[in-house]
Design an enzyme around this catalytic site. Structure first.
Site, PDB file in Angstrom:
ATOM      1  CB  THR A 273      -0.919   0.015   1.230  1.00  0.00           C
ATOM      2  OG1 THR A 273      -1.727  -1.154   1.218  1.00  0.00           O
ATOM      3  CG2 THR A 273      -1.813   1.235   1.234  1.00  0.00           C
TER       4      THR A 273
ATOM      5  N   GLY B  14       2.211  -3.171   8.285  1.00  0.00           N
ATOM      6  CA  GLY B  14       2.431  -3.932   9.506  1.00  0.00           C
ATOM      7  C   GLY B  14       3.878  -4.382   9.631  1.00  0.00           C
TER       8      GLY B  14
ATOM      9  NE  ARG C 167     -28.762  -4.783  33.468  1.00  0.00           N
ATOM     10  CZ  ARG C 167     -29.747  -4.162  34.121  1.00  0.00           C
ATOM     11  NH1 ARG C 167     -30.744  -4.863  34.644  1.00  0.00           N
ATOM     12  NH2 ARG C 167     -29.741  -2.852  34.231  1.00  0.00           N
TER      13      ARG C 167
ATOM     14  N   GLY D  22     -24.710  -0.077  29.093  1.00  0.00           N
ATOM     15  CA  GLY D  22     -23.514   0.517  29.684  1.00  0.00           C
ATOM     16  C   GLY D  22     -22.425  -0.507  29.922  1.00  0.00           C
TER      17      GLY D  22
ATOM     18  CB  THR E 112      -9.985  -0.182   5.476  1.00  0.00           C
ATOM     19  OG1 THR E 112     -11.115   0.548   5.954  1.00  0.00           O
ATOM     20  CG2 THR E 112      -9.177   0.697   4.545  1.00  0.00           C
TER      21      THR E 112
ATOM     22  CD  GLU F 170      -4.670  -8.652   2.907  1.00  0.00           C
ATOM     23  OE1 GLU F 170      -4.889  -9.245   1.841  1.00  0.00           O
ATOM     24  OE2 GLU F 170      -3.527  -8.335   3.274  1.00  0.00           O
TER      25      GLU F 170
ATOM     26  CG  ASP G 117     -12.708   0.424   0.482  1.00  0.00           C
ATOM     27  OD1 ASP G 117     -12.669   1.026   1.561  1.00  0.00           O
ATOM     28  OD2 ASP G 117     -13.697   0.414  -0.279  1.00  0.00           O
TER      29      ASP G 117
END
Length: 696
Positions: free
Chosen positions: A169, A208, A346, A437, A458, A460, A462
């Site tokens: 890139t 990377g 919950r 929350g 995005t 590998e 878009d």
């Protein structure tokens, strides 16, 4: 109140497990089983695990709680943590799966991709770091290098003695890889390539391992040789191995790197930028599978066309794209499992009859926000298994794939990456909201997963570009030919392609007709009939393809900017067609998995999930189906009612469904699920909630 497991055990003649204590009036109760229907979950897991269940199980056993994404570390501490886990993976032998036996690996591409996927359950930084090192950098050497190059470098890549980057890139190029600006010019006098970053927009960005750890980069650059008259001969994008740092971590002469530092996520990965200023590397640094330069500076390639050569080269590197989609799917399933477990724990507002708090999953809207995504998670997992198997077969026996079949595989790899990463990001957001929350607290991990997964839409490729690629493939009789076309040629091709040819291409590339013939009652028009579902999806795709073709016809006799305007005006339809095709393709893979399931109860559950997958598509795109007279208002209303009914019915099996994801239990040791002793919650589709239909 009895749980799903209680009811099933009682029906089987077993005594019901002793109910656990109520730990808080607004939380659920625990039982001694701590899960849904174990037997059904195990059968569903077999379907999700697919043909590489053994690799999944081995990987599960190797995952530990200290591999989880750490919270609260500094940037450098986070990177050090991930590198320590990388070393553990290296010592485990995991990297060997992805390399051929002659290169020191085991040659199990499917196993390698599956193991990468499983890392998505614990830490996406670790998955990306592993993917960069072994999938991208190592994959470039393995798939583009000759035997001597592979022998020289791959053992050190597997062992981490050589850490590398995948420098494709550029900051100004984005997804336009074919027009990269970085140059690699051959110098006949010294038998070397000279690597340069000629413009500011040519800097390698977001790479990377470039920020700190990388010692060498697989650099993608425009390959240039010199003609007899002294002019330049350009041969398109090729890949070269370029050292960037010494062993002490210092930039080598002519190389400049910078660290991107903090990002929106993936802090365990050291992304950075790279510039080159007359950096010289030997001729042997060129990864020359698809193009080589001899000592006299003569270029040769087994593929004459620059465009075809480029797409063939990229086609060998689709592992990264497949693994990104797979890991995103794993992350999405993790968030879904957390949200489902929380919804069973919950309680919110008291029931008017019992006075007890009502579990979140009792509410219809909560069912509607979670259960269709559970259905999609199953569908995408089956589709992901299919594309991994195809890629594994291709790498074991490439001769079995002609040009058309190979391009279809590459196109579906692009499409499933775009589809699943979009799904994962949507699901992570909805799971966060579904947990209120508590979901916003970093300690409960959903927000941490969400920020790490964001960029998966995005990198590998878009997602918009990849979806357009799918659309282009559908519009083309031969994708390689289509891929070389400029906008004017694309329009000309569309003009010469009859609508019926486009339709035939769509039909013959899938198993739709076979499935329709096998399962459809042609007198039955219910949207829950499998054949009608298939026909509905293929009809939508074909109509969209016809629409694209008709819109491109407007460019007849035009060229240049006028042709581009026509093509650009049809882009929205092209993207719609690409998405519609992936909906159909995923559905076909899911239907196959349902049909192959041997267990009657699991098959029934899978069938309901498959129905919900289709009804969710109809619900989201009901405007199209109504506008184009594919469904009446009455039928779309019926589809919505069926969707709601299935959401409620499947909510009664929610814990069983997410238990089948077989995510390591330590992943769920988060405060919102464990505070107050609530650490093992079963489904609560209880008798007292029959009015909501949760009981089966």
């Amino acid at each position: 109140m009895t749980s799903e497991t209680d009811v099933q055990n009682a029906a089987a003649g077993d005594s019901a497990p002793e109910p656990g204590r109520i730990v808080h009036p607004n939380y659920g109760r625990i039982t001694t089983t701590g899960a849904g229907n174990v037997a059904v979950a195990a059968e569903l897991q077999k379907v999700l695990d697919g043909p590489r269940a053994d690799v999944r199980e081995l990987t599960r056993k190797s995952l530990t709680s200290d591999m989880l994404n750490p919270i609260g570390l500094t940037l450098e501490e986070h990177r050090d943590h991930v590198m320590a886990q990388m070393k553990r993976l290296s010592d485990s032998g995991m990297p060997e799966l992805g390399f051929r036996k002659e290169d020191g690996g085991t040659g199990d591409t499917g196993g390698a991709l599956t193991s990468f996927e499983m890392l998505g359950h614990v830490d996406l930084s670790l998955m990306v770091k592993a993917g960069v090192q072994w999938g991208l950098f190592g994959g470039a050497i393995a798939n583009l290098g000759n035997s001597e190059t592979r022998k020289k470098y791959i053992p050190d890549v597997m062992s981490l003695d050589l850490l590398g980057c995948f420098a494709m890139t550029e900051v100004g190029g984005g997804s336009d890889v074919q027009n990269l600006e970085t140059t690699a010019t051959f110098d006949r006098e010294t038998d070397e390539f000279v690597i340069n970053t000629p413009t500011p927009s040519a800097e390698k960005a977001y790479i990377g391992n470039a920020g700190r750890d990388g010692r060498m980069a697989a650099v993608f650059a425009q390959l240039i040789t010199t003609a007899d008259d002294g002019g330049e001969l350009r041969h398109g994008v090729h890949c070269l191995l370029v050292p960037i740092r010494d062993e002490a971590g210092n930039d080598l002469p002519g190389v400049r790197t910078t660290d991107h530092g903090h990002k929106g996520g993936l802090d365990g990965v050291d992304n950075g930028r790279i510039w080159f200023d007359d950096v010289r590397v030997p001729r042997e640094a060129l990864l020359d599978r698809f193009g080589t330069v001899d000592a006299n500076g003569e270029y040769s390639s087994p593929i004459e066309s620059v465009g075809a050569r480029f797409f063939t080269m990229l086609g060998t590197l689709i592992r990264g794209r497949v693994s990104v989609g797979a890991a995103a799917g794993a992350a999405g399933r993790t968030a879904l499992a957390m949200a489902v477990r929380y919804s069973l724990v919950r309680r919110q507002f008291d029931h008017p009859e019992t006075g007890r708090g009502i579990p979140l999953l009792e509410y219809r809207e909560h069912q509607r926000r979670l259960m269709p995504r559970v259905a999609r998670a199953y569908a995408y997992a089956c589709a992901q298994n299919a594309i991994i198997s195809q890629l594994d077969e291709f790498e074991r026996n490439p001769e079995a794939y002609d040009e058309v079949r190979r391009r279809e595989m590459e196109t579906h790899a692009a499409g499933i990456k775009a589809t699943v990463t979009a799904f994962a990001n949507d699901t992570l957001t909805e799971a966060r909201l579904a947990c209120g929350g508590a979901g916003y607290m970093a300690e409960n991990r959903i927000t941490e997963i969400r920020k790490d997964c964001d960029v998966f839409s995005t990198f590998e490729g878009d997602n918009v570009v990849l979806t357009q690629l799918v659309g282009k493939e559908l519009m083309s009789a031969y994708a390689a030919e289509f891929g070389n076309m400029d906008q004017r040629e694309t329009v000309a091709f569309a003009l010469s392609t009859a609508v019926d040819v486009v339709q035939e291409k769509a039909r013959t590339s899938t198993l739709w007709q076979k499935l329709v013939d096998a399962v459809t009652d042609r007198e039955h028009t219910d949207l829950l009939d499998r054949g009608n579902q298939l026909q509905l999806l293929v009809d939508r795709e074909e109509h969209l393809l016809e629409t694209v073709a008709r819109r491109l016809r407007k460019a007849e006799g035009q060229d240049g900017s006028a042709a581009f305007k026509v093509f650009n005006s049809a882009q929205d339809h092209l993207l719609q067609a690409g998405r519609a095709h992936m909906d159909s393709w995923v559905f076909a893979r899911f239907a196959e998995a349902v049909d192959a399931c041997d267990d009657p109860e699991a098959k029934e559950v899978l069938g309901m999930l498959c129905d919900l997958y289709v009804l969710d598509i109809v619900d989201h795109d009901k405007g199209w189906f109504l506008e184009h007279n594919r469904l009446t208002t009455e039928r779309t209303k019926a589809a919505t009612a069926d969707r709601n009914r299935l959401c409620t019915k499947l909510a009664g099996r929610a814990r069983t469904l997410v238990d089948a994801f077989a995510i390591p239990e330590f992943v769920f040791e988060v405060p919102m699920l464990t505070d107050g002793g609530v650490d093992t919650i079963t489904d609560e589709p209880a008798d007292e909630y029959e009015v909501a239909g949760l009981a089966d």
